[in-house]
Design a protein around this motif. Structure first.
Motif, mmCIF file in Angstrom:
data_model
loop_
_atom_site.group_PDB
_atom_site.id
_atom_site.type_symbol
_atom_site.label_atom_id
_atom_site.label_comp_id
_atom_site.label_asym_id
_atom_site.label_seq_id
_atom_site.Cartn_x
_atom_site.Cartn_y
_atom_site.Cartn_z
ATOM 1 N N GLY A 188 58.794 -57.534 -22.679
ATOM 2 C CA GLY A 188 59.942 -56.659 -22.858
ATOM 3 C C GLY A 188 60.240 -56.255 -24.287
ATOM 4 O O GLY A 188 61.036 -55.344 -24.516
ATOM 5 N N ASP A 189 59.579 -56.901 -25.252
ATOM 6 C CA ASP A 189 59.818 -56.554 -26.659
ATOM 7 C C ASP A 189 58.770 -55.592 -27.212
ATOM 8 O O ASP A 189 58.849 -55.192 -28.380
ATOM 9 N N VAL A 190 57.802 -55.190 -26.407
ATOM 10 C CA VAL A 190 56.764 -54.259 -26.873
ATOM 11 C C VAL A 190 57.374 -52.872 -27.085
ATOM 12 O O VAL A 190 57.985 -52.314 -26.163
ATOM 13 N N PRO A 191 57.232 -52.287 -28.269
ATOM 14 C CA PRO A 191 57.776 -50.942 -28.498
ATOM 15 C C PRO A 191 57.113 -49.904 -27.593
ATOM 16 O O PRO A 191 55.886 -49.909 -27.414
ATOM 17 N N ILE A 192 57.923 -49.019 -27.026
ATOM 18 C CA ILE A 192 57.438 -47.932 -26.188
ATOM 19 C C ILE A 192 57.821 -46.618 -26.846
ATOM 20 O O ILE A 192 59.002 -46.362 -27.091
ATOM 21 N N TYR A 237 66.640 -47.075 -19.122
ATOM 22 C CA TYR A 237 65.598 -47.781 -19.887
ATOM 23 C C TYR A 237 65.562 -47.309 -21.340
ATOM 24 O O TYR A 237 65.275 -48.098 -22.256
ATOM 25 N N SER A 238 65.833 -46.029 -21.567
ATOM 26 C CA SER A 238 65.743 -45.472 -22.921
ATOM 27 C C SER A 238 66.773 -46.065 -23.870
ATOM 28 O O SER A 238 66.641 -45.938 -25.092
ATOM 29 N N VAL A 243 62.656 -48.923 -27.229
ATOM 30 C CA VAL A 243 62.248 -47.578 -26.806
ATOM 31 C C VAL A 243 62.540 -46.561 -27.907
ATOM 32 O O VAL A 243 63.639 -46.510 -28.451
ATOM 33 N N ILE A 244 61.533 -45.741 -28.208
ATOM 34 C CA ILE A 244 61.651 -44.670 -29.196
ATOM 35 C C ILE A 244 61.314 -43.357 -28.502
ATOM 36 O O ILE A 244 60.353 -43.280 -27.738
ATOM 37 N N SER A 245 62.103 -42.326 -28.750
ATOM 38 C CA SER A 245 61.863 -41.007 -28.163
ATOM 39 C C SER A 245 61.553 -40.006 -29.264
ATOM 40 O O SER A 245 62.311 -39.883 -30.227
#
Length: 324
Positions: A188-192, A237-238, A243-245
Motif C-alpha cells: 500500500g505504500d508503493v507510489p502510483i 483511491y486518489s 497516489v500522484i496524478s
C-alpha cells in the motif's frame, strides 16, 4: 500459461533498457498489449462476464451489453467463449477498425453519440428495455477484482517490491484494480503515478478540485481515456498519499507511442502513450526533482495497457491530426 478467469493470460514482464537508461533505474514493462484482445480489459471484463454467466445461465439466456472499444472487445471475446450473444455500443469517436473487430468476434455493434457517456446512456436504455446484462467497462467491483490480478503477477515476477507503478487512467477501472491488488499484497505504500491526456483528464481535474468533476467534453484524441467523469472509487483511491496524478498533451503521448514503437517494437494506443510519456517526456525525473518521488527508485513498473484500436493507418491519422 496459467489463467485466473479462463480468458486472460499471464503477460510478460520485460526489462526496458532504453527506458532504464533514461531515468537511471530499472524499468519493467507489464505487457498487457499481449492479451488475446490487445489490452488489459479482458482481465476485469472477463472476470465479470464469467461471474454473471455462472449466476444467470441456468435460469435465462444472458445477453451482455457493453460500451467502448477495448471493453467492448473484451466483452465480445468473453461472450464468444461463453457461447453467449453480446451487443457493444460505441461512440462515433471510435475508430472503424474497432467496430469491424467487434463484428468479427460475433458481436452486434451500435454506434450512438459522440463520446463514451452518450454510448453509456444508450447501453443502460437497452439493458432496461430488453432485459440485458450491462458490463460496465470500469465502474464495478468485479472489474476491479479482475484487474487486481496484474499486481499478483508482479509479485510473482519481480525480484522485490516495485519502487513505483505508472498507469494510464480513463474512467479509473485499471487504477482501482491496481490499488486493490496493492492492498492485497501489502504494498500500500508503493507510489502510483496516474497519467492522463489534456482533454481527457477527469481524474486529474477531480484530484485538484477534491471532488468528482464532469468534464464538459472530451477534446483529447486519446478517446479510450474519454470518460467525462471518473468512477467514485478511483476518486477515493486518489486521495491516498501514495497516489500522484499528472497530465500530458496529446503530442507528448503521440511521441511516446512513436518512441516505444522504435525502442520496443510494439505499437500501442495513444491512451497507453499517456503512461509511457511519464518516462519519455521527463515526468518521472521532474517528480523526483520536486521530491514527490524518491530520487533512488528500486524499480519502475510501466503498465503497458495496449489497445485494440490502433494500426498503422490509425497511427498515421493521429500524426496528421495532432501535428497539424
Amino acid at each position: 500459461m496459467s489463467k485466473q478467469n479462463g480468458f486472460h493470460v499471464v503477460t510478460p514482464l520485460l526489462e526496458s533498457t532504453g527506458m532504464s537508461k533514461r531515468i537511471g533505474t530499472t524499468v519493467y514493462l507489464k505487457m498487457e498489449s499481449s492479451q488475446p484482445t490487445g489490452s488489459f480489459k479482458i482481465r476485469g471484463i472477463g472476470y465479470m462476464c464469467q461471474n454473471h454467466s455462472w449466476i444467470k445461465i441456468r435460469f435465462f439466456p444472458t445477453v451482455f451489453v457493453c460500451i467502448g472499444g477495448n471493453a467492448g472487445m473484451a466483452t465480445a471475446y468473453a461472450a464468444r467463449k461463453l457461447n453467449l450473444p453480446a451487443t457493444i455500443v460505441l461512440p462515433s469517436s471510435t475508430p472503424q477498425l474497432v467496430a469491424q473487430k467487434l463484428k468479427d468476434q460475433g458481436a452486434t455493434v451500435k454506434v450512438v453519440g459522440k463520446v463514451w457517456d452518450d454510448a453509456n446512456a444508450e447501453a443502460l436504455r437497452l439493458a432496461e428495455s430488453e432485459d440485458l446484462t450491462v458490463i460496465h467497462p470500469f465502474n464495478h467491483p468485479l472489474v476491479w477484482k479482475g484487474h487486481s490480478s496484474i499486481v499478483h503477477e508482479l509479485n510473482a515476477s519481480l525480484p522485490s517490491k516495485p519502487g513505483a507503478i505508472v498507469v494510464s487512467v480513463g474512467g479509473g477501472g485499471l487504477f482501482c484494480g491496481i490499488m486493490e491488488g496493492l492492498d492485497e499484497m501489502g504494498w500500500g505504500d508503493v507510489p502510483i503515478l496516474c497519467m492522463e491526456t489534456v482533454g481527457a483528464d477527469c481524474l486529474n481535474v477531480a484530484w485538484k478540485a477534491r471532488d468528482l468533476v464532469t468534464l464538459p467534453d472530451i477534446t483529447s484524441e486519446a478517446t479510450c481515456l474519454g470518460a467525462k467523469t471518473a468512477c467514485r472509487q478511483a476518486f477515493e483511491y486518489s486521495k491516498r498519499p501514495n497516489v500522484i496524478s499528472e497530465v500530458v498533451t496529446d503530442l507528448q503521448a503521440l511521441e511516446a507511442v512513436e518512441l516505444f514503437l522504435d525502442e520496443e517494437r510494439v505499437l500501442v494506443e495513444l491512451a497507453c502513450g499517456a503512461s509511457l510519456a511519464a518516462v519519455y517526456s521527463g515526468v518521472i525525473q521532474r517528480l523526483q526533482e520536486e521530491g514527490r518521488l524518491p530520487k533512488l527508485l528500486n524499480s519502475l513498473v510501466m503498465i503497458v495497457c495496449g489497445g485494440s484500436s490502433v494500426n498503422l493507418a490509425q497511427l498515421q491519422h493521429l500524426q496528421a491530426v495532432i501535428r497539424k
